[in-house]
Design a protein around this motif. Sequence first.
Motif, PDB file in Angstrom:
ATOM      1  N   MET A 102       0.847  -1.204   0.000  1.00  0.00           N
ATOM      2  CA  MET A 102       0.000   0.000   0.000  1.00  0.00           C
ATOM      3  C   MET A 102       0.877   1.248   0.000  1.00  0.00           C
ATOM      4  O   MET A 102       1.842   1.314   0.745  1.00  0.00           O
ATOM      5  CB  MET A 102      -0.896  -0.010   1.235  1.00  0.00           C
ATOM      6  CG  MET A 102      -1.677   1.289   1.412  1.00  0.00           C
ATOM      7  SD  MET A 102      -2.816   1.178   2.787  1.00  0.00           S
ATOM      8  CE  MET A 102      -4.246   0.519   1.977  1.00  0.00           C
TER       9      MET A 102
ATOM     10  N   PRO B 136      -4.913   3.326   0.312  1.00  0.00           N
ATOM     11  CA  PRO B 136      -4.867   2.424  -0.855  1.00  0.00           C
ATOM     12  C   PRO B 136      -4.373   3.078  -2.145  1.00  0.00           C
ATOM     13  O   PRO B 136      -4.009   2.378  -3.084  1.00  0.00           O
ATOM     14  CB  PRO B 136      -6.318   1.965  -1.011  1.00  0.00           C
ATOM     15  CG  PRO B 136      -6.951   2.212   0.300  1.00  0.00           C
ATOM     16  CD  PRO B 136      -6.254   3.393   0.876  1.00  0.00           C
TER      17      PRO B 136
ATOM     18  N   TRP C 290      -1.392  -4.518   3.122  1.00  0.00           N
ATOM     19  CA  TRP C 290      -1.910  -3.799   1.979  1.00  0.00           C
ATOM     20  C   TRP C 290      -0.999  -3.893   0.753  1.00  0.00           C
ATOM     21  O   TRP C 290      -1.420  -3.529  -0.350  1.00  0.00           O
ATOM     22  CB  TRP C 290      -2.132  -2.327   2.329  1.00  0.00           C
ATOM     23  CG  TRP C 290      -3.201  -2.119   3.364  1.00  0.00           C
ATOM     24  CD1 TRP C 290      -3.018  -1.785   4.666  1.00  0.00           C
ATOM     25  CD2 TRP C 290      -4.604  -2.263   3.184  1.00  0.00           C
ATOM     26  NE1 TRP C 290      -4.225  -1.702   5.324  1.00  0.00           N
ATOM     27  CE2 TRP C 290      -5.219  -1.991   4.422  1.00  0.00           C
ATOM     28  CE3 TRP C 290      -5.410  -2.605   2.099  1.00  0.00           C
ATOM     29  CZ2 TRP C 290      -6.594  -2.037   4.612  1.00  0.00           C
ATOM     30  CZ3 TRP C 290      -6.780  -2.656   2.289  1.00  0.00           C
ATOM     31  CH2 TRP C 290      -7.360  -2.381   3.524  1.00  0.00           C
TER      32      TRP C 290
ATOM     33  N   HIS D 108      -6.165  -5.117  -2.351  1.00  0.00           N
ATOM     34  CA  HIS D 108      -6.557  -3.796  -2.848  1.00  0.00           C
ATOM     35  C   HIS D 108      -8.084  -3.695  -2.895  1.00  0.00           C
ATOM     36  O   HIS D 108      -8.777  -4.686  -3.163  1.00  0.00           O
ATOM     37  CB  HIS D 108      -5.971  -3.561  -4.249  1.00  0.00           C
ATOM     38  CG  HIS D 108      -6.047  -2.134  -4.681  1.00  0.00           C
ATOM     39  ND1 HIS D 108      -7.136  -1.624  -5.338  1.00  0.00           N
ATOM     40  CD2 HIS D 108      -5.176  -1.105  -4.519  1.00  0.00           C
ATOM     41  CE1 HIS D 108      -6.925  -0.331  -5.573  1.00  0.00           C
ATOM     42  NE2 HIS D 108      -5.741   0.007  -5.089  1.00  0.00           N
TER      43      HIS D 108
END
Lengths: 300, 400
Positions: free
Chosen positions: B1, B16, B107, B113
Amino acid sequence: MSENTILGGPPSDTARRSDASRDPSHAAVDSPTDELDVDEASDVPGDVATAYHRGRLYGAFALGFDRPGDELQTALAAEAYTDDLVESARTIDSEIGGVAAEVGTHLEAFDALCGRWASLFGVEEGITVSPYELTYLPGPLMTNVRQLADIRGFYDAFDLSIAPGKNDRGDHVCFLTSFTSHLSLQEAYLRLESDVEGVAVVVDAQRRFLEDHLGRWYWRFAEEVSAHDDGFYAALSDLLSALVEYEIERLELDPTWVPDDPEVTEWNEDVFGDSGRSCGGCGLNDEDVDQLSWDGGDPS
Amino acid sequence: MPQVENWQLGREVEFPYEEARPERQWGAMFDLNKCIECQTCTLACKTTWTHEEGQEHMFWNNVETKPYGSHPVGWDKRLLEEMDSMEWDDDGTYEGETIFEAGGTDWDDPENHPTERGIGGDVAGFMPGTDDWRYPNLGEDESAGEEMEPDTHFDEDTHPIWFFYLPRICNHCTYAACAGGCPVQAIYKREEDGVVLIDPENCEARLVCNETCPYKKAQFNYAEGISQKCVGCYPKTEEGKAPQCFENCLGKIRLHGYINHPDEADTSDPSEEPTNPLDFLVHQKEIALPLYPQFGLEPNVYYIPPITAPIDYLEQMFGPGVTDAIDTYQAIRDGEEPELEGLLNLMGSTEWSITEFELDGDEAVGYYEGDEVGRVPITEPRVERERYDGDENVYRLDVT
């Protein structure tokens, strides 16, 4: 908006732009011609003459339903008003022409006409017949204000605004008919100029405006006028009905009718109680007020 | 992420999507010391945007009594209980976890996602149920603290019995959790002003935004079958006018404008030249603070905290700058901050957004993109009565 950021425009717009980019004949999407198929604009129903005469008729309604003044008096004295009504109506449709001829048979002295107007639409007698669209819509006035914004949006889109000194609300029948008159006259001009795209824009605006506004309640307005008048204004509202019905058929519209309530008042009685607008809607009716005791003391 | 910079927390946070800031950012400031909870803002919004079928429960603008009021029920308390320690270090860096960090989700794994699967469960927060939306004015005027006695009076600035009103709208967050969580990317942030919008044509009613927005300002319209949210009244702000809830605010507690990142903040002196009012309030004077910054979204509505509520409660709500903000507010009351005093009087004096302001003699002047839109006296006439009335043997709570 891309795959790795939340920044950007609406995804649906991006999709449309993408579609447009594939077809060079489709221009930018952020224009008044959104959702219009310009290629089909030349097929928009109508012609120069009827557009002009529709514009003139709608303009006559705007003048006729307004509080009588010098302009109407002058037009009536020269018989231009009724002559124009009949000429324009007959050009559009013979049946409408017949209805228009009735208006002239109900003409009377100007002072009498002023009194008739006042008894129907004037504050002098508490607005017997409401000339405002919002009055006829379902639900309380408070929740219908969005319609005012929508109407204003139409005016803004064509760079129009209510003239200084005209203190009425934007949903007054005079403003609605004045706006449709403007659109019709623009249509006539654009047809003369062979501006296909322009014609498509103004005809689309007429469609939307009639379907969302005037076309929803004109018949209730006419009913109300006829219920309280048997003269000039009843004949004029009958002519308005005839024209709008013709327009609905011509433009293949499907307006959502307003409710067929037996009584229409400016304020929704359900919200403001039996006393209506008279005391600001506190819920106390006139009888309750009469029963209030008062010891005569100094209220200050 | 991706790691994105969150200046409110003094560190990078997880989100995100990659960092991308708009050309300018829609921003607002509410002075909580002025709000009387008349709900005019609420109705101004309701009658404009959310009076249709399917929107009965929606209040894009609501005003709730704190600490007990909340709409939906317990929106902040339930989330705070789910988060771990929310400590700040001495230099103002947030040491706790944000809502995207609290779940411990990996992430970096592409399968995590938002567009690959619903991430509602991976983000701290909850999905409000039907009952949670039923009580928009729950807890109104319920006070916290000590019991009220017949002879109770307050001498301290922080009141032992207290509540305050908290007006709330969408914060148009820089890192909007509603957009961050949407599995179909139907929510976006406008490049031109940073307003966060839901694209109705692309919304598939997955409802993840209803869950991931910690402020619960993305709400489901069951009649339309899509989620909806505050649009920042962009049709008005595009014309230079303040949003409906701002223009109609009777207490004149609201200021609408545009805020810069602190690295690009306007550092001018309003005594000398026109200055960005939000930059002045937030970055220069640091008197206006974000709501629950620890959620990690960089919200763009800022609040001057109420001076009578307990500091610990306010710090939980607005972060570590509360004491300084209250000191500054007291300085305004003592006449030591004429620039701020003038600006706070300028708020609500015009229907226009204010993009610059300055002092001109004993007046404060507001501008929208160079045009003067408001002019008010810096100091308004004031009469102050004695706090204790010996004749009546009573204490006054309101002495002005």
